[in-house]
Structure formats: structure tokens, C-alpha cells
Scaffold this active site. Structure first.
Site, PDB file in Angstrom:
ATOM      1  N   GLY A  31       0.872  -1.174   0.000  1.00  0.00           N
ATOM      2  CA  GLY A  31       0.000   0.000   0.000  1.00  0.00           C
ATOM      3  C   GLY A  31       0.906   1.220   0.000  1.00  0.00           C
ATOM      4  N   SER A  64       5.808  -5.462  -1.390  1.00  0.00           N
ATOM      5  CA  SER A  64       5.819  -4.065  -1.815  1.00  0.00           C
ATOM      6  C   SER A  64       6.192  -3.146  -0.649  1.00  0.00           C
ATOM      7  CB  SER A  64       4.453  -3.721  -2.425  1.00  0.00           C
ATOM      8  OG  SER A  64       4.492  -2.485  -3.098  1.00  0.00           O
ATOM      9  N   ALA A  65       5.280  -2.325  -0.125  1.00  0.00           N
ATOM     10  CA  ALA A  65       5.611  -1.458   1.006  1.00  0.00           C
ATOM     11  C   ALA A  65       6.126  -2.269   2.197  1.00  0.00           C
ATOM     12  CB  ALA A  65       4.393  -0.625   1.413  1.00  0.00           C
ATOM     13  N   GLU A  92       8.372  -7.134 -10.742  1.00  0.00           N
ATOM     14  CA  GLU A  92       7.119  -7.761 -10.306  1.00  0.00           C
ATOM     15  C   GLU A  92       7.149  -9.251 -10.668  1.00  0.00           C
ATOM     16  OE1 GLU A  92       3.811  -5.565 -11.871  1.00  0.00           O
ATOM     17  OE2 GLU A  92       4.128  -3.915 -10.477  1.00  0.00           O
ATOM     18  N   HIS A 125       8.572  -3.524  -7.260  1.00  0.00           N
ATOM     19  CA  HIS A 125       7.900  -3.147  -8.531  1.00  0.00           C
ATOM     20  C   HIS A 125       8.920  -2.546  -9.505  1.00  0.00           C
ATOM     21  CE1 HIS A 125       3.700  -3.480  -6.965  1.00  0.00           C
ATOM     22  NE2 HIS A 125       4.175  -2.974  -5.852  1.00  0.00           N
TER      23      HIS A 125
END
Lengths: 242, 242
Positions: free
Chosen positions: B86, B119-120, B191, B156
Site C-alpha cells: 500500500g 511491496s511497502a 514484479e 515493482h
């Protein structure tokens, strides 16, 4: 107050600042001396030379504030300042460190200094850098910027690419996340677009439009020439969860 | 120490975490309880339900730490934690506010808690969030993150698009700017790719590779299966201008 806020300094197929020469001439209103703030890139001398070369045909003499023993005094003596693009975290950290947040902010607000920004330099005109696109490569003392306007700008605004298979957030998704945590309008200005502010008037210019994001409303489209002065009378509310 | 660091949680054409089911089963090593940290998105309940639905077929029970009166105690009782993706600024601010930076960090380092991030959540495993792609929508107390590994990851990761006319920086340009100000390797994981860390061993996995950026060297390419344990023995130097 007199602001020329560019989405970008270089448009595809054009030289540095070439796409906005007429707008810069109008903005300078006869001033021939421009103080340049090169802190968003590492090579201050090289960056200043690029800007000087680009504005020489307009009869403008450019001086990098990094060459002054006291950058604040250089700002005090200048009729106009240009804050160039690059990394906005690095830029803000250096503006804080050199005292230029206050020196530039107070003189622009008093009407004594014209302010031109491109990309990261446009981010600095907002209350915070919270709508920058840049990587947070270094940590400023705070995210508070010059606050010359009471809303946020997202420069280099790009529309979602429906053919993309990349799963990172689109720009619109990122701004939507911003609006979940902050009740502050965000004006996404596409490359080639700009915002011209004169006291209580704000008007879009350049060759591309802008998309305005506000909490609890559909995004609105604006085209060059549109009056967006209503944005100057809002009160931003940061860290105000929906 | 046992880490599963995913570039992304959703790959184009697949459901949430669907592309890494086998890797998650291996990582959990029989553990059936997973503490989930949903702070990177605003809808904590909805986000936790998404993760619970995705992992139910694997026989895993997911509990959001936001439902605990004391999130730190929930972490202390869990065999494994998943920090979801997020906005990484919002995530880090909440981890700091709830004391989970220390609670998670110390337990993972002691070997008592397995750490999975996407991700985050993968950004959080690094010393700082300085190589996130996210918009700085809110201001954490500092950029210091969990520091489970001594280098930075860019999730990413995307290669430059030679056909693009957009003038915003490419990912590679952003990371190059990071390396001008910091002497810290940056592993850009595409990714579909992931990094698996077990004590002093680090190995790439998934279906896509990674590009490693270090100061004063050409970027290096790595493919799934490659051993990158050498990254675990470096000493990061932040704010060390070239």
C-alpha cells in the site's frame, strides 16, 4: 504575489525551457536578472549553466544562489527566482538547511520577488511536498514547503495507461490515497501545462490541461486558459482522515 | 532470521498472492497462524479479509494486528507476520506510532518471528524507506525502517520504456539519484520476483529477476535462483555524497 509554476522544464522534442519562452518573458516583465536555485540536482554549476544558456536568448542573466556566500542575501537582491526541478526531497532539505524556505517565502509573499518553479520547484510552492513524484532519497527536517498556494500540485501528471500490466499504483490511485489522509485539493498538471498566479488570480496556461482531485468529488478537467482562482481561497487540512 | 520479501502481492492476470502460494507454504514451514499488518491501506478490515481469503486454501489463519488491544502483544504471540503493501509512508508512520518497528524488528532478528512483506512491506525490511516508489502522503517521524537487511530494495522495479515521451525520471534515474547521496546498494526486484533470506543466505526467487545498483559500478542483472548473500555483509552509508 507573482508565480509561474511549470509542470516540467523540458518537454519531449524540445530544449530546456524552450516550450515556455513566451511565458517566461511575460512573467519576468522586463527584469533581466534571475536568481537560480540548483539544489534539486547534484551538479549545481552544470545545472546553472544549462539554465543560463536557455535564458540568454531572452536577455536574462542567471546567477546560481549556490555561488553566493549568503544565499539568502542573493535572494534579497534578486527581482525573480527560479527553483529548478530534480529531486524534491534533496531540494527541500537544502532549502531548509540554507534558510531559503523563509528567505524566499517571505519575499514572494510580500510581492518583492517573482517566483518561477519547474517540477520539484513547483512542488515547493505548495504547503508540503506530499504530492511529489520523487523518490525520498534523503530526509528533510519536515515535509513543510513554501506554502505560496494553499493547495497541492502534482507535476508531470500522467493519465492511467489502460494497456499497462504493471501493478504499481497509477498516479490517480496515489492521489486518491493522499485524499484519504488529507483534505486538500490536488491539481495534477500535465507536462506542457503550467499555472500562473497573480495575487488572488490563478489561471492555467501552456499547451496541456490539468486534472483536479478533491475529496468526495469526481475529478474535474481544466484546459489551458481556465480560471482556477477558487483554489486560492481554500484552507488545507492535512492529516485529516476521511 | 527468516524473510520472504515479495516485489508485489498481485501479479497481472492472477489473484492476490496467487503467484507465490508455493513460496508462502515453504516459508511458513508448517505454521498455521499469521499476524497481518494492514496499515498501508486505510480499510484494515477489508484488507485483512482479502489476505485471509487468499491464504485459507493453504490452511493458514490470518489475524489483523489492528484488532488487538495491544498490537505488540499480538506480534509477540505470532510465529509469522505479513506486512502488506500500500502506501509505505502511511505504513511506516503507523508502525512507529504503534511501537511495531521495535516489536517486529527485535523478534525477527532473534529468529522467533518469520517476516513476510510485499511491496511497502518489503520496503520496511530495509534500513530506510528511501527507495520506495510511493507518494509521501503523510510524514513519518523518521525514514528509518526495520533494517532487517543492510541494503535497500526497490519493489515493482520497472525497466525504462524506450518509447516513452514522458519526461519524469525513469526508475533507474531515480535510483541513480539515490546513489549520488547514499552509498548503499539498491536491489530492484521486478514484479513476480522475490528475495528469500535465511540467516546469512539470500537468494532470489519467483519468476522475474532483479537489477542491482551500486555506486560507481554498472548495474548487474540477477535471475531467480541466484545467490545474493554477499549483500548481507555490506555496511550501508546514508547521506554520504559521492
Amino acid at each position: 504575489m507573482d508565480l509561474l509554476l511549470l509542470s516540467n522544464s523540458r518537454t519531449h522534442g524540445h530544449g530546456y525551457l524552450e516550450h515556455v519562452r513566451d511565458e517566461i518573458t511575460e512573467f519576468l516583465a522586463g527584469a533581466t536578472e534571475l536568481a537560480f536555485v540548483p539544489y534539486a540536482l547534484r551538479d549545481h554549476d552544470g545545472y546553472t549553466a544549462t539554465v543560463a544558456d536557455a535564458l540568454r536568448p531572452l536577455g536574462v542573466t542567471v546567477t546560481g544562489v549556490h555561488t553566493a556566500a549568503d544565499p539568502g542575501a542573493a535572494i534579497d537582491a534578486a527581482p525573480a527566482v527560479f527553483v529548478g526541478g530534480g529531486n524534491s526531497f534533496r531540494l527541500l532539505k537544502t532549502l531548509q538547511h540554507t534558510g531559503l524556505v523563509e528567505a524566499i517565502g517571505s519575499r514572494v509573499r510580500s510581492g518583492a520577488l517573482r517566483y518561477m518553479g519547474a517540477s520539484a520547484g513547483t512542488n515547493m510552492a505548495c504547503p508540503t511536498l506530499r504530492t511529489t513524484n520523487d523518490m525520498p532519497i534523503t530526509e528533510p527536517a519536515s515535509f513543510a514547503a513554501l506554502g505560496l498556494v494553499p493547495f497541492q500540485i502534482n507535476p508531470h501528471y500522467v493519465d492511467p495507461d489502460p494497456s499497462s500490466t504493471h501493478m504499481g499504483e497509477t498516479r490517480e490511485q496515489r492521489i486518491t490515497e493522499f485524499l484519504e489522509d488529507n483534505d486538500v485539493p490536488v491539481l495534477g498538471i500535465r507536462e506542457g501545462g503550467l499555472l500562473r498566479v497573480r495575487d488572488r488570480s490563478a489561471r492555467l496556461g501552456g499547451v496541456k490541461g490539468a486534472r483536479l482531485f478533491t475529496r468526495d468529488a469526481e475529478p474535474r478537467e481544466f484546459v489551458p486558459g481556465d480560471d482556477v482562482s477558487f483554489l486560492l481561497s481554500g484552507t488545507p487540512r492535512f492529516d485529516a482522515p476521511a
